[in-house]
Scaffold this active site. Structure first.
Site, PDB file in Angstrom:
ATOM      1  N   LYS A 212     -64.343 -70.456 -16.813  1.00 24.58           N
ATOM      2  CA  LYS A 212     -63.656 -69.923 -15.624  1.00 24.58           C
ATOM      3  C   LYS A 212     -64.410 -68.732 -15.037  1.00 24.58           C
ATOM      4  O   LYS A 212     -64.675 -68.663 -13.846  1.00 24.58           O
ATOM      5  CB  LYS A 212     -62.217 -69.486 -15.979  1.00 24.58           C
ATOM      6  CG  LYS A 212     -61.352 -70.589 -16.538  1.00 24.58           C
ATOM      7  CD  LYS A 212     -59.934 -70.117 -16.838  1.00 24.58           C
ATOM      8  CE  LYS A 212     -59.822 -69.058 -17.921  1.00 24.58           C
ATOM      9  NZ  LYS A 212     -60.198 -69.520 -19.277  1.00 24.58           N
TER      10      LYS A 212
ATOM     11  N   ARG B 177     -50.797 -68.241 -16.429  1.00 23.83           N
ATOM     12  CA  ARG B 177     -51.045 -68.705 -17.783  1.00 23.83           C
ATOM     13  C   ARG B 177     -49.814 -69.296 -18.433  1.00 23.83           C
ATOM     14  O   ARG B 177     -49.850 -69.684 -19.580  1.00 23.83           O
ATOM     15  CB  ARG B 177     -51.479 -67.507 -18.613  1.00 23.83           C
ATOM     16  CG  ARG B 177     -52.918 -67.587 -19.025  1.00 23.83           C
ATOM     17  CD  ARG B 177     -53.170 -66.336 -19.806  1.00 23.83           C
ATOM     18  NE  ARG B 177     -54.268 -66.494 -20.692  1.00 23.83           N
ATOM     19  CZ  ARG B 177     -55.516 -66.220 -20.362  1.00 23.83           C
ATOM     20  NH1 ARG B 177     -55.823 -65.843 -19.154  1.00 23.83           N
ATOM     21  NH2 ARG B 177     -56.454 -66.340 -21.271  1.00 23.83           N
TER      22      ARG B 177
ATOM     23  N   ARG C  23     -67.027 -59.397 -26.705  1.00 27.39           N
ATOM     24  CA  ARG C  23     -65.613 -59.036 -26.629  1.00 27.39           C
ATOM     25  C   ARG C  23     -64.991 -59.010 -28.023  1.00 27.39           C
ATOM     26  O   ARG C  23     -65.257 -59.893 -28.834  1.00 27.39           O
ATOM     27  CB  ARG C  23     -64.868 -60.062 -25.749  1.00 27.39           C
ATOM     28  CG  ARG C  23     -65.002 -59.745 -24.281  1.00 27.39           C
ATOM     29  CD  ARG C  23     -64.528 -60.853 -23.371  1.00 27.39           C
ATOM     30  NE  ARG C  23     -63.262 -61.470 -23.708  1.00 27.39           N
ATOM     31  CZ  ARG C  23     -62.716 -62.472 -23.008  1.00 27.39           C
ATOM     32  NH1 ARG C  23     -63.321 -62.929 -21.923  1.00 27.39           N
ATOM     33  NH2 ARG C  23     -61.574 -62.999 -23.377  1.00 27.39           N
TER      34      ARG C  23
ATOM     35  N   ARG D 215     -56.031 -68.012 -29.611  1.00 23.90           N
ATOM     36  CA  ARG D 215     -56.030 -68.132 -28.142  1.00 23.90           C
ATOM     37  C   ARG D 215     -55.908 -69.599 -27.730  1.00 23.90           C
ATOM     38  O   ARG D 215     -55.239 -69.924 -26.759  1.00 23.90           O
ATOM     39  CB  ARG D 215     -57.311 -67.511 -27.561  1.00 23.90           C
ATOM     40  CG  ARG D 215     -57.243 -65.985 -27.539  1.00 23.90           C
ATOM     41  CD  ARG D 215     -58.597 -65.320 -27.419  1.00 23.90           C
ATOM     42  NE  ARG D 215     -59.327 -65.701 -26.245  1.00 23.90           N
ATOM     43  CZ  ARG D 215     -60.638 -65.474 -26.072  1.00 23.90           C
ATOM     44  NH1 ARG D 215     -61.324 -64.840 -27.012  1.00 23.90           N
ATOM     45  NH2 ARG D 215     -61.232 -65.842 -24.971  1.00 23.90           N
TER      46      ARG D 215
HETATM   47  P1  AP5 Z   1     -66.754 -68.062 -19.684  1.00 20.53           P
HETATM   48  O1  AP5 Z   1     -67.095 -68.371 -18.274  1.00 20.53           O
HETATM   49  O2  AP5 Z   1     -66.823 -66.657 -20.128  1.00 20.53           O
HETATM   50  O3  AP5 Z   1     -65.340 -68.736 -20.058  1.00 20.53           O
HETATM   51  P2  AP5 Z   1     -63.868 -68.328 -19.635  1.00 20.53           P
HETATM   52  O4  AP5 Z   1     -63.150 -69.589 -19.296  1.00 20.53           O
HETATM   53  O5  AP5 Z   1     -63.882 -67.246 -18.615  1.00 20.53           O
HETATM   54  O6  AP5 Z   1     -63.348 -67.824 -21.042  1.00 20.53           O
HETATM   55  P3  AP5 Z   1     -62.468 -66.556 -21.432  1.00 20.53           P
HETATM   56  O7  AP5 Z   1     -62.666 -66.356 -22.897  1.00 20.53           O
HETATM   57  O8  AP5 Z   1     -62.745 -65.410 -20.534  1.00 20.53           O
HETATM   58  O9  AP5 Z   1     -61.048 -67.124 -21.150  1.00 20.53           O
HETATM   59  P4  AP5 Z   1     -59.711 -66.573 -21.600  1.00 20.53           P
HETATM   60  O10 AP5 Z   1     -58.825 -67.319 -20.685  1.00 20.53           O
HETATM   61  O11 AP5 Z   1     -59.416 -66.691 -23.041  1.00 20.53           O
HETATM   62  O12 AP5 Z   1     -59.870 -64.985 -21.410  1.00 20.53           O
HETATM   63  P5  AP5 Z   1     -59.302 -63.969 -20.368  1.00 20.53           P
HETATM   64  O13 AP5 Z   1     -60.298 -62.925 -20.154  1.00 20.53           O
HETATM   65  O14 AP5 Z   1     -58.714 -64.671 -19.203  1.00 20.53           O
HETATM   66  O15 AP5 Z   1     -67.719 -68.970 -20.604  1.00 20.53           O
HETATM   67  C1  AP5 Z   1     -67.756 -68.779 -22.020  1.00 20.53           C
HETATM   68  C2  AP5 Z   1     -69.209 -68.871 -22.521  1.00 20.53           C
HETATM   69  O16 AP5 Z   1     -69.661 -70.219 -22.354  1.00 20.53           O
HETATM   70  C3  AP5 Z   1     -70.196 -67.990 -21.744  1.00 20.53           C
HETATM   71  O17 AP5 Z   1     -71.112 -67.429 -22.655  1.00 20.53           O
HETATM   72  C4  AP5 Z   1     -70.915 -68.965 -20.798  1.00 20.53           C
HETATM   73  O18 AP5 Z   1     -72.256 -68.578 -20.589  1.00 20.53           O
HETATM   74  C5  AP5 Z   1     -70.828 -70.284 -21.567  1.00 20.53           C
HETATM   75  N1  AP5 Z   1     -70.646 -71.420 -20.675  1.00 20.53           N
HETATM   76  C6  AP5 Z   1     -69.862 -71.487 -19.556  1.00 20.53           C
HETATM   77  N2  AP5 Z   1     -69.929 -72.716 -18.987  1.00 20.53           N
HETATM   78  C7  AP5 Z   1     -70.769 -73.457 -19.780  1.00 20.53           C
HETATM   79  C8  AP5 Z   1     -71.264 -74.817 -19.727  1.00 20.53           C
HETATM   80  N3  AP5 Z   1     -70.895 -75.645 -18.732  1.00 20.53           N
HETATM   81  N4  AP5 Z   1     -72.095 -75.220 -20.702  1.00 20.53           N
HETATM   82  C9  AP5 Z   1     -72.477 -74.359 -21.709  1.00 20.53           C
HETATM   83  N5  AP5 Z   1     -72.069 -73.063 -21.808  1.00 20.53           N
HETATM   84  C10 AP5 Z   1     -71.225 -72.617 -20.855  1.00 20.53           C
HETATM   85  O19 AP5 Z   1     -58.053 -63.350 -21.176  1.00 20.53           O
HETATM   86  C11 AP5 Z   1     -58.254 -62.547 -22.305  1.00 20.53           C
HETATM   87  C12 AP5 Z   1     -56.916 -62.053 -22.833  1.00 20.53           C
HETATM   88  O20 AP5 Z   1     -56.269 -61.239 -21.830  1.00 20.53           O
HETATM   89  C13 AP5 Z   1     -55.902 -63.162 -23.151  1.00 20.53           C
HETATM   90  O21 AP5 Z   1     -56.062 -63.677 -24.450  1.00 20.53           O
HETATM   91  C14 AP5 Z   1     -54.572 -62.399 -22.976  1.00 20.53           C
HETATM   92  O22 AP5 Z   1     -54.306 -61.588 -24.098  1.00 20.53           O
HETATM   93  C15 AP5 Z   1     -54.869 -61.495 -21.804  1.00 20.53           C
HETATM   94  N6  AP5 Z   1     -54.523 -62.111 -20.510  1.00 20.53           N
HETATM   95  C16 AP5 Z   1     -55.401 -62.446 -19.513  1.00 20.53           C
HETATM   96  N7  AP5 Z   1     -54.755 -63.004 -18.487  1.00 20.53           N
HETATM   97  C17 AP5 Z   1     -53.442 -63.040 -18.826  1.00 20.53           C
HETATM   98  C18 AP5 Z   1     -52.288 -63.537 -18.180  1.00 20.53           C
HETATM   99  N8  AP5 Z   1     -52.338 -64.104 -16.964  1.00 20.53           N
HETATM  100  N9  AP5 Z   1     -51.106 -63.416 -18.841  1.00 20.53           N
HETATM  101  C19 AP5 Z   1     -51.014 -62.831 -20.038  1.00 20.53           C
HETATM  102  N10 AP5 Z   1     -52.071 -62.354 -20.713  1.00 20.53           N
HETATM  103  C20 AP5 Z   1     -53.296 -62.459 -20.117  1.00 20.53           C
HETATM  104 MG    MG Z   2     -63.241 -65.256 -18.576  1.00 25.22          MG
END
Ligand code: AP5
Ligand code: MG
Length: 216
Positions: A13, A88, A161, A172
Site C-alpha cells: 500500500k 481498517r 519499524r 497484524r
Molecule cells: P509496503 O508498501 O511498505 O507495504 P504496506 O502495505 O504499506 O505495509 P504496512 O506494513 O505499512 O501495512 P500495515 O497496514 O500493517 O501498516 P500501517 O502503517 O498501515 O511494502 C512492504 C515491503 O515490501 C517494502 O519493503 C516494499 O519494498 C516491498 N514490496 C512492496 N511491493 C512489492 C512487490 N510487488 N514485490 C516485492 N516487494 C514488494 O499500520 C501500522 C499500525 O498502525 C497498525 O498495526 C495499527 O496498530 C495502526 N493503524 C494504522 N492505521 C490504523 C487504522 N486505520 N485503525 C487503527 N489502527 C491503525
Molecule cells: Mg504502509
C-alpha cells in the site's frame, strides 16, 4: 478523485501510494505514518498508540477517524486522496462514508492488492526506510542503487519499524483477517471494489493500478 488502497500488512500500500502521488497529484493519507509521527513526537495520544502499534493491534476508531477527518479539511488534499491503511474495519468504513458525505466528497475506487501470506512476512521483515526522506526499501526486492545511500535524497541512515518483527507481523495478519477483510465485502457490495494481483513486481503492480484508475 478519492481512492482507497486496501490489503494486508506488507501488500505494498505505502509503496504504491507514494508512486501514485508522483504520477497523479493525489495526496497519500497513511494513518500508520500519521500515528508513527505522533509516536515520534511524543504526543499524549502518540504514547498511548505506541503500545497498541507495537503489539500489532488496532488503535481506537475515534482516534483514526478524527485524524482523517482533520486531514480532509486541509488545503493540500483538495486534488484528491489515496487512503492507505484506512479504513481498517467496517465501523471506520461507515465513518468514512459519513465524513465524505458531510464534506461533499465522493469515493471513486477501492483498489485491493491481493498478496499471499508467506510473501507478506518476507516483505515486511526485509523492509527498511530512509530516515531523512522516508523512501522505502527492501533487503531483496528494492535495494538502493548505491549500497547504503538513498536514491531519492542521498541520506545514509535507515531504520526498521519496531512492529516489523515476525511475531508482531503474525498478529497484524490475524487482526487483518478478523477486522479488515470484512471491509472488502463492504466495498464489493457498493460496486467500487477492484482487485489486482499484488504478487508481481513493484512496477507491474503500479501499472495495474494506473490502468484501473485511468492514470497515464
Ligand atoms: P509496503 O508498501 O511498505 O507495504 P504496506 O502495505 O504499506 O505495509 P504496512 O506494513 O505499512 O501495512 P500495515 O497496514 O500493517 O501498516 P500501517 O502503517 O498501515 O511494502 C512492504 C515491503 O515490501 C517494502 O519493503 C516494499 O519494498 C516491498 N514490496 C512492496 N511491493 C512489492 C512487490 N510487488 N514485490 C516485492 N516487494 C514488494 O499500520 C501500522 C499500525 O498502525 C497498525 O498495526 C495499527 O496498530 C495502526 N493503524 C494504522 N492505521 C490504523 C487504522 N486505520 N485503525 C487503527 N489502527 C491503525
Ligand atoms: Mg504502509
Amino acid at each position: 478523485m478519492n481512492v482507497i488502497l486496501l490489503g494486508p500488512p506488507g501488500c505494498g500500500k505505502g509503496t504504491q501510494a507514494k508512486r501514485l502521488e508522483m504520477a497523479s497529484g493525489l495526496t497519500q493519507l497513511s494513518t500508520g505514518e500519521m500515528l508513527r509521527a505522533a509516536v515520534a513526537a511524543g504526543t499524549e495520544y502518540g504514547k498511548m498508540a505506541k503500545e497498541v502499534i507495537d503489539r500489532g493491534d488496532l488503535v481506537s476508531d475515534d482516534v483514526v477517524v478524527a485524524i482523517i477527518a482533520e486531514r480532509l479539511d486541509e488545503a493540500d488534499v483538495a486534488g484528491g486522496v489515496i487512503l492507505d491503511g484506512f479504513p481498517r474495519n467496517v465501523a471506520q468504513a461507515r465513518a468514512l462514508d459519513e465524513m465524505l458525505e458531510d464534506k461533499h466528497l465522493k469515493l471513486d475506487t477501492v483498489v485491493e492488492l491481493s498478496v499471499d501470506d508467506d510473501a507478506l512476512v518476507e516483505r515486511i521483515t526485509g523492509r527498511y526506510t530512509c530516515d531523512q526522506c522516508g523512501k522505502g526499501y527492501h533487503d531483496k526486492f528494492e535495494q538502493p542503487k548505491v549500497d547504503g545511500v538513498c536514491d531519492s535524497c542521498g541520506g545514509t541512515a535507515f531504520s526498521r519499524r519496531p512492529d516489523d518483527t515476525e511475531e508482531t507481523v503474525r498478529n497484524r495478519l490475524s487482526v487483518y483477517y478478523e477486522q479488515t477483510r470484512p471491509v472488502i465485502e463492504y466495498y464489493r457490495s457498493k460496486g467500487v471494489l477492484q482487485t489486482i494481483d499484488g504478487m508481481v513486481d513493484i512496477d507491474d503492480v503500479t501499472q495495474q493500478i494506473k490502468e484501473v484508475l485511468k492514470i497515464h
